[in-house]
Design an enzyme around this catalytic site. Sequence first.
Site, short mmCIF file in Angstrom:
data_model
loop_
_atom_site.label_atom_id
_atom_site.label_comp_id
_atom_site.label_asym_id
_atom_site.label_seq_id
_atom_site.Cartn_x
_atom_site.Cartn_y
_atom_site.Cartn_z
N ARG A 2 -17.40 3.44 -21.60
CA ARG A 2 -16.05 3.54 -22.20
C ARG A 2 -15.35 4.87 -21.92
NH1 ARG A 2 -18.79 1.08 -26.59
NH2 ARG A 2 -18.32 -1.13 -26.70
N LYS A 50 -3.35 7.66 -12.41
CA LYS A 50 -3.43 6.23 -12.06
C LYS A 50 -4.74 6.03 -11.33
CE LYS A 50 1.20 4.45 -11.13
NZ LYS A 50 1.92 3.79 -10.01
N GLU A 81 5.07 12.08 1.93
CA GLU A 81 5.18 12.10 0.46
C GLU A 81 5.85 13.40 0.00
OE1 GLU A 81 4.45 9.49 -1.34
OE2 GLU A 81 3.01 8.35 -0.13
N LYS A 93 5.41 16.18 -9.23
CA LYS A 93 4.70 14.99 -9.72
C LYS A 93 4.33 15.18 -11.20
CE LYS A 93 1.90 11.18 -9.28
NZ LYS A 93 1.00 10.41 -8.48
N GLU A 129 4.48 4.80 -16.53
CA GLU A 129 5.42 4.12 -15.64
C GLU A 129 6.23 3.05 -16.36
OE1 GLU A 129 3.91 1.93 -12.13
OE2 GLU A 129 5.05 3.37 -10.93
N ARG A 140 9.04 6.99 -13.98
CA ARG A 140 8.03 7.28 -12.96
C ARG A 140 8.28 6.53 -11.66
NH1 ARG A 140 1.49 8.14 -14.07
NH2 ARG A 140 0.90 8.37 -11.90
N ASN A 147 8.68 5.99 -6.27
CA ASN A 147 8.63 4.89 -5.29
C ASN A 147 9.72 4.97 -4.24
OD1 ASN A 147 6.34 3.53 -6.08
ND2 ASN A 147 7.43 2.47 -7.72
N HIS A 154 9.22 3.45 -0.88
CA HIS A 154 8.03 2.60 -0.98
C HIS A 154 8.36 1.11 -1.02
CE1 HIS A 154 6.10 6.40 -1.57
NE2 HIS A 154 4.91 5.85 -1.72
N HIS A 205 5.99 -0.51 1.46
CA HIS A 205 4.92 -1.47 1.11
C HIS A 205 5.05 -2.76 1.90
CE1 HIS A 205 4.23 0.58 -3.05
NE2 HIS A 205 3.40 1.05 -2.15
N HIS A 228 -0.20 4.54 5.28
CA HIS A 228 0.77 4.49 4.19
C HIS A 228 1.97 5.43 4.39
CE1 HIS A 228 2.22 4.10 0.10
NE2 HIS A 228 2.15 5.41 -0.02
N1 LIG Z 1 -3.54 6.98 -7.88
C1 LIG Z 1 -2.36 7.19 -7.36
O1 LIG Z 1 -1.41 7.62 -8.02
C2 LIG Z 1 -2.18 6.94 -5.89
C3 LIG Z 1 -1.03 7.39 -5.25
C4 LIG Z 1 -0.92 7.18 -3.88
C5 LIG Z 1 -1.94 6.56 -3.18
N2 LIG Z 1 -3.05 6.13 -3.84
C6 LIG Z 1 -4.16 5.49 -3.12
O2 LIG Z 1 -4.73 6.46 -2.24
C7 LIG Z 1 -5.36 5.78 -1.16
C8 LIG Z 1 -5.01 6.47 0.13
O3 LIG Z 1 -5.45 7.81 0.08
P1 LIG Z 1 -5.63 8.69 1.40
O4 LIG Z 1 -4.41 8.58 2.23
O5 LIG Z 1 -6.10 10.02 0.96
O6 LIG Z 1 -6.72 7.86 2.21
P2 LIG Z 1 -8.33 7.96 2.29
O7 LIG Z 1 -8.92 8.38 1.03
O8 LIG Z 1 -8.78 6.69 2.88
O9 LIG Z 1 -8.53 9.11 3.38
C9 LIG Z 1 -8.05 8.92 4.69
C10 LIG Z 1 -9.15 9.20 5.72
O10 LIG Z 1 -9.35 10.60 5.83
C11 LIG Z 1 -10.73 10.91 5.69
N3 LIG Z 1 -10.77 12.24 5.06
C12 LIG Z 1 -10.47 12.56 3.80
N4 LIG Z 1 -10.49 13.90 3.65
C13 LIG Z 1 -10.84 14.42 4.82
C14 LIG Z 1 -11.02 15.74 5.29
N5 LIG Z 1 -10.78 16.81 4.52
N6 LIG Z 1 -11.41 15.93 6.57
C15 LIG Z 1 -11.59 14.86 7.40
N7 LIG Z 1 -11.42 13.58 7.02
C16 LIG Z 1 -11.03 13.38 5.75
C17 LIG Z 1 -11.27 9.80 4.83
O11 LIG Z 1 -12.65 9.68 5.01
C18 LIG Z 1 -10.50 8.59 5.38
O12 LIG Z 1 -11.09 8.11 6.54
C19 LIG Z 1 -4.91 4.33 -1.23
O13 LIG Z 1 -5.97 3.54 -1.70
C20 LIG Z 1 -3.77 4.35 -2.24
O14 LIG Z 1 -3.67 3.13 -2.95
C21 LIG Z 1 -3.18 6.32 -5.17
ZN LIG Z 2 3.02 6.76 -1.38
#
Ligand SMILES: NC(=O)c1ccc[n+]([C@@H]2O[C@H](COP(=O)([O-])OP(=O)(O)OC[C@H]3O[C@@H](n4cnc5c(N)ncnc54)[C@H](O)[C@@H]3O)[C@@H](O)[C@H]2O)c1
Ligand SMILES: [Zn+2]
Length: 358
Positions: free
Chosen positions: A121, A143, A185, A227, A237, A241, A245, A248, A252, A265
């Site tokens: 929990r 999130k 972003e 942020k 949201e 919030r 987007n 986006h 998306h 992305h």
């Molecule tokens: N929670 C939120 O508010 C929120 C907001 C935006 C996106 N997201 C989520 O985030 C995810 C995308 O995140 P991302 O773009 O960081 O992708 P990711 O976590 O997949 O990382 C991208 C790639 O970079 C590699 N990597 C990470 N750090 C590294 C480093 N320092 N050196 C070398 N390689 C490295 C990872 O292994 C991966 O292959 C999606 O699932 C999306 O839905 C969440």
């Molecule tokens: Zn985004």
Amino acid sequence: MKRLSIDLGDRSYDIRVGRRLLQQAGAWVTEITNPSRVVVITHPSINRLYGEKLSAGFSSAKVPIHCIEVPEGERSKSLQQAEKIYDRLLEWKCDRQTVLVALGGGVIGDLTGFVAATYVRGVPFIQIPTTVLAQVDSSVGGKTAVNHPRGKNMIGAFYQPKLVVADLETLESLPEKEFKAGLAEIIKYGVIEDAALFHYLENETQKILAHDDTALAHIVATSCAIKAKVVEKDERESHYRMVLNFGHTVGHAIESLTGYSSFIHGEAVAIGMVIAAKLSQAMGYCSVDVPRRIANLIEAFGLPTRLPNLQAEDIIQSIYLDKKTAHKKIRFILVKEIGSIEIVDDVAESLITEALGC
Ligand SMILES: NC(=O)c1ccc[n+]([C@@H]2O[C@H](COP(=O)([O-])OP(=O)(O)OC[C@H]3O[C@@H](n4cnc5c(N)ncnc54)[C@H](O)[C@@H]3O)[C@@H](O)[C@H]2O)c1
Ligand SMILES: [Zn+2]
């Protein structure tokens, strides 16, 4: 080091941005959470690069530390992967004072946050983001989610971390494509909230692309502050919030229609921002100068500005399917001037088709 805070009452926390922070994180985590044990969740490649630096910081605190490696990629954001993590936590008899540490990009952050929100929990968790996107976006704001076969991020919770540590040194190993996608972003934050940030991005493009220390620290910390401000106003949201987007709605749709394989992305969001800016101008919200500056900046960072070969009809259908679209109306975040936007709830399909130009 730049130290910011996000004020959410008893769920408030610090965001620390700077270099050589991984080594200090252990001491901070121990001080803030007083853990019975620490479990780091990361990818094998990130563990090889940064695991030792991070765990060294815990050794003086004499806290037992474990590590769970999960495969890279969006597929790891699944209930199956979460269950594998629960299995290990139970095997190690982790209690409620166990602290989970997410060391990686948004995939690791979202998955770890989800497990932290649900294991016994709720246990405390720390974000140590290692991609630009994770440092300026996903690690801040609470999130957390895993994906369902029927939709991305469909199973999740709002659950805030106890601390965010953004060590800029980790970005040195990040592939250039990922680095630039994260910049999209940051451009978004300039457009929605901060004309001075946008101006800085225009003036210091070359320094940023060369990973200049001061420039990176400035844009990452400024983005986190924006942020944080947005989340403070609307944590769950309910409306405001949604400004996050910007770009986006179409972004998306592009990701989904191209099967999440042609664009990462931030690249899809870059194109989405160009379209949203064009639409804003067509609807009389801004002058022609605004879409021009946005497209020029995106291009200067080497990000795409043009739609791939897609049909306007398909894009509009995909927008309707997006969970963030209320009822049968298409909502867009439109720009009035750089640094100022408006959430518009009922945008006519004909105007969208025109802005898409396809
Ligand atoms: N929670 C939120 O508010 C929120 C907001 C935006 C996106 N997201 C989520 O985030 C995810 C995308 O995140 P991302 O773009 O960081 O992708 P990711 O976590 O997949 O990382 C991208 C790639 O970079 C590699 N990597 C990470 N750090 C590294 C480093 N320092 N050196 C070398 N390689 C490295 C990872 O292994 C991966 O292959 C999606 O699932 C999306 O839905 C969440
Ligand atoms: Zn985004």
